[in-house]
Enzyme design. Structure first.
Site, PDB file in Angstrom:
ATOM      1  N   LYS A 121      -4.753  -6.623   3.091  1.00  0.00           N
ATOM      2  CA  LYS A 121      -4.684  -5.456   2.195  1.00  0.00           C
ATOM      3  C   LYS A 121      -6.086  -5.067   1.726  1.00  0.00           C
ATOM      4  O   LYS A 121      -6.417  -3.882   1.620  1.00  0.00           O
ATOM      5  CB  LYS A 121      -3.772  -5.769   0.996  1.00  0.00           C
ATOM      6  CG  LYS A 121      -3.796  -4.722  -0.123  1.00  0.00           C
ATOM      7  CD  LYS A 121      -3.200  -3.404   0.343  1.00  0.00           C
ATOM      8  CE  LYS A 121      -2.994  -2.312  -0.672  1.00  0.00           C
ATOM      9  NZ  LYS A 121      -3.653  -2.227  -1.915  1.00  0.00           N
ATOM     10  N   GLU A 181     -10.097   2.250   4.137  1.00  0.00           N
ATOM     11  CA  GLU A 181      -9.762   3.500   3.423  1.00  0.00           C
ATOM     12  C   GLU A 181     -11.042   4.111   2.813  1.00  0.00           C
ATOM     13  O   GLU A 181     -11.254   5.324   2.888  1.00  0.00           O
ATOM     14  CB  GLU A 181      -8.744   3.156   2.341  1.00  0.00           C
ATOM     15  CG  GLU A 181      -8.274   4.287   1.476  1.00  0.00           C
ATOM     16  CD  GLU A 181      -7.312   3.759   0.392  1.00  0.00           C
ATOM     17  OE1 GLU A 181      -6.348   3.035   0.721  1.00  0.00           O
ATOM     18  OE2 GLU A 181      -7.547   4.065  -0.787  1.00  0.00           O
ATOM     19  N   HIS A 226      -7.762  -3.307   4.515  1.00  0.00           N
ATOM     20  CA  HIS A 226      -7.134  -1.987   4.578  1.00  0.00           C
ATOM     21  C   HIS A 226      -7.812  -1.046   3.569  1.00  0.00           C
ATOM     22  O   HIS A 226      -8.169   0.088   3.892  1.00  0.00           O
ATOM     23  CB  HIS A 226      -5.633  -2.123   4.274  1.00  0.00           C
ATOM     24  CG  HIS A 226      -4.947  -0.852   3.881  1.00  0.00           C
ATOM     25  ND1 HIS A 226      -5.105  -0.274   2.626  1.00  0.00           N
ATOM     26  CD2 HIS A 226      -4.130  -0.019   4.564  1.00  0.00           C
ATOM     27  CE1 HIS A 226      -4.412   0.842   2.582  1.00  0.00           C
ATOM     28  NE2 HIS A 226      -3.806   1.015   3.734  1.00  0.00           N
ATOM     29  N   ASN A 227      -7.998  -1.530   2.350  1.00  0.00           N
ATOM     30  CA  ASN A 227      -8.624  -0.675   1.327  1.00  0.00           C
ATOM     31  C   ASN A 227     -10.085  -0.380   1.674  1.00  0.00           C
ATOM     32  O   ASN A 227     -10.567   0.731   1.437  1.00  0.00           O
ATOM     33  CB  ASN A 227      -8.554  -1.344  -0.045  1.00  0.00           C
ATOM     34  CG  ASN A 227      -7.168  -1.249  -0.650  1.00  0.00           C
ATOM     35  OD1 ASN A 227      -6.186  -1.109   0.064  1.00  0.00           O
ATOM     36  ND2 ASN A 227      -7.076  -1.324  -1.966  1.00  0.00           N
ATOM     37  N   SER A 251       0.833  -1.203   0.000  1.00  0.00           N
ATOM     38  CA  SER A 251       0.000   0.000   0.000  1.00  0.00           C
ATOM     39  C   SER A 251       0.865   1.250   0.000  1.00  0.00           C
ATOM     40  O   SER A 251       1.970   1.249   0.525  1.00  0.00           O
ATOM     41  CB  SER A 251      -0.908   0.022   1.219  1.00  0.00           C
ATOM     42  OG  SER A 251      -1.622   1.229   1.236  1.00  0.00           O
TER      43      SER A 251
HETATM   44  P1  NAP Z   1      -0.644  -2.018 -14.205  1.00  0.00           P
HETATM   45  O1  NAP Z   1      -1.045  -0.908 -15.099  1.00  0.00           O
HETATM   46  O2  NAP Z   1      -1.658  -2.598 -13.293  1.00  0.00           O
HETATM   47  O3  NAP Z   1      -0.006  -3.203 -15.096  1.00  0.00           O
HETATM   48  C1  NAP Z   1       0.931  -2.949 -16.119  1.00  0.00           C
HETATM   49  C2  NAP Z   1       2.039  -3.959 -16.053  1.00  0.00           C
HETATM   50  O4  NAP Z   1       1.515  -5.288 -16.218  1.00  0.00           O
HETATM   51  C3  NAP Z   1       3.043  -3.756 -17.191  1.00  0.00           C
HETATM   52  O5  NAP Z   1       4.323  -4.047 -16.700  1.00  0.00           O
HETATM   53  C4  NAP Z   1       2.575  -4.771 -18.215  1.00  0.00           C
HETATM   54  O6  NAP Z   1       3.567  -5.172 -19.121  1.00  0.00           O
HETATM   55  C5  NAP Z   1       2.208  -5.909 -17.313  1.00  0.00           C
HETATM   56  N1  NAP Z   1       1.318  -6.892 -17.943  1.00  0.00           N
HETATM   57  C6  NAP Z   1       0.021  -6.732 -18.279  1.00  0.00           C
HETATM   58  N2  NAP Z   1      -0.461  -7.867 -18.826  1.00  0.00           N
HETATM   59  C7  NAP Z   1       0.568  -8.763 -18.833  1.00  0.00           C
HETATM   60  C8  NAP Z   1       0.699 -10.105 -19.268  1.00  0.00           C
HETATM   61  N3  NAP Z   1      -0.344 -10.782 -19.778  1.00  0.00           N
HETATM   62  N4  NAP Z   1       1.898 -10.704 -19.127  1.00  0.00           N
HETATM   63  C9  NAP Z   1       2.948 -10.052 -18.590  1.00  0.00           C
HETATM   64  N5  NAP Z   1       2.888  -8.770 -18.170  1.00  0.00           N
HETATM   65  C10 NAP Z   1       1.702  -8.145 -18.286  1.00  0.00           C
HETATM   66  O7  NAP Z   1       0.650  -1.549 -13.355  1.00  0.00           O
HETATM   67  P2  NAP Z   1       0.766  -0.769 -11.969  1.00  0.00           P
HETATM   68  O8  NAP Z   1      -0.166   0.384 -11.889  1.00  0.00           O
HETATM   69  O9  NAP Z   1       2.212  -0.543 -11.797  1.00  0.00           O
HETATM   70  O10 NAP Z   1       0.249  -1.834 -10.896  1.00  0.00           O
HETATM   71  C11 NAP Z   1       0.867  -3.096 -10.742  1.00  0.00           C
HETATM   72  C12 NAP Z   1       0.113  -3.882  -9.690  1.00  0.00           C
HETATM   73  O11 NAP Z   1       0.171  -3.175  -8.451  1.00  0.00           O
HETATM   74  C13 NAP Z   1      -1.366  -4.086  -9.980  1.00  0.00           C
HETATM   75  O12 NAP Z   1      -1.774  -5.350  -9.508  1.00  0.00           O
HETATM   76  C14 NAP Z   1      -2.030  -3.004  -9.167  1.00  0.00           C
HETATM   77  O13 NAP Z   1      -3.367  -3.314  -8.825  1.00  0.00           O
HETATM   78  C15 NAP Z   1      -1.134  -2.963  -7.950  1.00  0.00           C
HETATM   79  N6  NAP Z   1      -1.134  -1.712  -7.209  1.00  0.00           N
HETATM   80  C16 NAP Z   1      -1.129  -0.536  -7.850  1.00  0.00           C
HETATM   81  C17 NAP Z   1      -1.119   0.648  -7.128  1.00  0.00           C
HETATM   82  C18 NAP Z   1      -1.067   1.973  -7.825  1.00  0.00           C
HETATM   83  O14 NAP Z   1      -1.130   2.994  -7.123  1.00  0.00           O
HETATM   84  N7  NAP Z   1      -0.934   2.010  -9.142  1.00  0.00           N
HETATM   85  C19 NAP Z   1      -1.100   0.611  -5.742  1.00  0.00           C
HETATM   86  C20 NAP Z   1      -1.059  -0.607  -5.107  1.00  0.00           C
HETATM   87  C21 NAP Z   1      -1.082  -1.765  -5.851  1.00  0.00           C
HETATM   88  P3  NAP Z   1       3.764  -4.359 -20.523  1.00  0.00           P
HETATM   89  O15 NAP Z   1       4.597  -3.175 -20.183  1.00  0.00           O
HETATM   90  O16 NAP Z   1       4.477  -5.324 -21.406  1.00  0.00           O
HETATM   91  O17 NAP Z   1       2.403  -4.005 -21.022  1.00  0.00           O
END
Ligand code: NAP
Length: 494
Positions: A200, A207, A203-204, A146
């Protein structure tokens, strides 16, 4: 610094080569990129990989000087660049992409290696994945992370599940990159299989409740005092120096005082009033229903977002539904502000108390043995709900690890009890003047319900027995009974 992938993996599907990286991150969008940088900045050699190489290259180009990165184009090289037991953090889009990445990794991993899913997985998926990888001799760690983008880089709150064994080697690395409060890391072992992602999720959910309560407090101050956004922002800033001190109150003060550059209006007044959601609140409420835990604060917060987005219904109602309510004309400004503050604090304690009940119920159902005090401790920094009063929750569970109701802890009994009259004045005033306060009102109703010596549930049981022969128990003796309602109304043991 950039190291080339150590140990060639060519023709090495069994993945026997051993590299130098202490941890690997695959999935280098905003979260994975920042998490990898955080590992590197803390002195770990980090293997990095992304489905499409561009993100890997850009991380090296932009931040290669922050530590030691070992970039790889292929999964095989990525795995080969890790020291054993290998620790691979998956940070990709939750759902099918996570399964796809696990399937790609597994053929290259060996017994004892650790796969960490740090994305926002739904905990039943984590339980399923942990089962599947355990059968292959691998550790699967579903970990809540988080704090968003900034937390991932500067220190998130980390909630890892999986085996206790995996935490022995993984834990120290995660604790090093997590936020710290008073020198204590905001990361601890949560419990087996899905426990980390479950915590988690709650937690959300909390939130959601916290944000809704703050929004209601803002609306009460706006409607009761006719105060401007900037004035209310100052009130929140003042509150942030006391018991309510928290990240959410702090940013609320900031947001409310922000002015839209284009119109010169208060920023909050030009934002469309339809709150969106990504779904973790919904999961929390669904699970609350499954477990039979009344998480009314989280549920009302989730439904309040849904109501805000119910555009056709709102269009049909505005100007049509009668209010029969006078505008609120508060005369004692300071007393009203203090009432809202006390009502907000009390409602917030209810929402947290309910969330911790949910954790206790799941822990019992799944055999997770979660230490609720430790959960409050790791939420004190790095995450969105970080707050001063989480210390009070930890202390309450230190006094009694089996505490059946957080609200009934001696500290909270006093802290909430002092504000009950204010809470009643606010909820009653809101009802009289037509100000919607679903979370304040339902929290007070929960408080009165849970402390009631006798509830009207007795009548519901009687009705159920009348129309469905569902039976009932009596207050004066043991046993289960049924009354022959349509016959002679005699009572029979069931
Ligand atoms: P995201 O937009 O959720 O995902 C993009 C990433 O996933 C890219 O690296 C993409 O690769 C990869 N991807 C998508 N489909 C794929 C597949 N079939 N095979 C392999 N790779 C694949 O990214 P994010 O915002 O950084 O979040 C990552 C995780 O953290 C998620 O589960 C999200 O829910 C969680 N999270 C996010 C936040 C936040 O604030 N953003 C906070 C807490 C947790 P390519 O570059 O090749 O497309």
């Amino acid at each position: 610094m950039v190291d080339s992938a150590a140990g060639s993996s060519a023709g090495n599907a069994a993945g026997t080569s051993v590299g130098t990286a202490q941890i690997g991150v695959t999935g280098l969008a905003v979260m994975g990129r920042n998490l990898a940088r955080n590992f590197a900045r803390n002195g770990f050699t980090v293997a990095i990989h992304n489905r499409s190489y561009a993100k890997t290259a850009s991380l090296v180009d932009d931040h290669g000087d922050e530590g030691t990165f070992v970039p790889s184009e292929s999964v095989a090289d990525f795995v080969a660049s890790l020291e054993r037991p290998r620790k691979v953090v998956i940070m990709v889009k939750a759902g099918a992409p996570t399964d796809a990445v696990i399937d790609e990794l597994v053929p290259y991993l060996e017994e004892g290696d650790i796969v960490v899913d740090a994305g926002n997985a739904h905990f039943p998926d984590t339980i399923r994945r942990e089962n599947a990888l355990r059968e292959k001799g691998l550790h699967f760690v579903g970990s809540g992370v988080s704090g968003g983008e900034e937390g991932a880089l500067l220190g998130p709150s980390i909630m890892p599940g999986g085996t206790a064994k995996s935490y022995e080697s993984l834990g120290p690395i995660l604790e090093k990159i997590s936020a710290t409060v008073d020198g204590v890391p905001c990361c601890t072992y949560v419990g087996p299989d899905g426990a980390g992602h479950f915590v988690k999720m709650v937690h959300n959910g909390i939130e959601y409740a916290d944000m809704q309560l703050i929004a209601e407090a803002y609306d009460l101050l706006k409607q009761g005092l006719g105060a401007s956004a900037a004035e209310i922002g100052q009130i929140f800033a003042e509150w942030n120096t006391g018991d309510l001190e928290s990240f959410l109150i702090e940013i609320t003060a900031d947001v409310l005082q922000h002015v839209d550059a284009e119109t010169g209006a208060a920023f909050v007044d030009i934002v469309l009033d339809q709150a969106e959601q990504k779904g973790t609140g919904r999961w929390t409420v669904q699970n609350g229903l499954d477990l039979g835990v009344p998480i009314t604060g989280i549920a009302e917060a989730t439904f309040a977002r849904a109501l805000s987005g119910s555009v056709p219904q709102r269009k049909a109602a505005v100007g049509t539904l009668q209010a029969h309510a006078e505008p609120w004309d508060v005369t004692d400004r300071d007393a009203f502000i203090e009432d809202v503050r006390l009502a907000l604090y009390a409602s917030k304690v209810v929402a947290y108390s309910q969330g911790f009940d949910q954790i206790a119920a799941a822990s019992e159902q799944f055999g997770w043995n979660i230490d609720r005090g430790a959960m409050a401790r790791i939420w004190r920094g790095g995450c969105i709900i970080r707050a001063r009063f989480l210390n009070r929750i930890t202390e309450a569970y230190e006094r009694d690890a089996q505490l059946p109701l957080l609200l009934a802890d001696e500290y909270f009994t006093g802290a909430v009890g002092n504000g009950v009259q204010a809470w009643r004045r606010i909820v009653a005033g809101a009802a009289l003047h037509g100000v919607p306060t679903p979370a304040f009102s339902s929290s007070l109703a929960y408080y009165d319900g849970v402390r009631a010596e006798r509830l009207p549930a007795a009548l519901i049981q009687a009705q159920r027995d009348f129309f469905g022969a569902h039976t009932y128990r009596r207050t004066d003796r043991d046993g289960t009974f049924h009354t022959e309602w349509s016959l002679d109304r005699s009572e029979q043991p069931a």
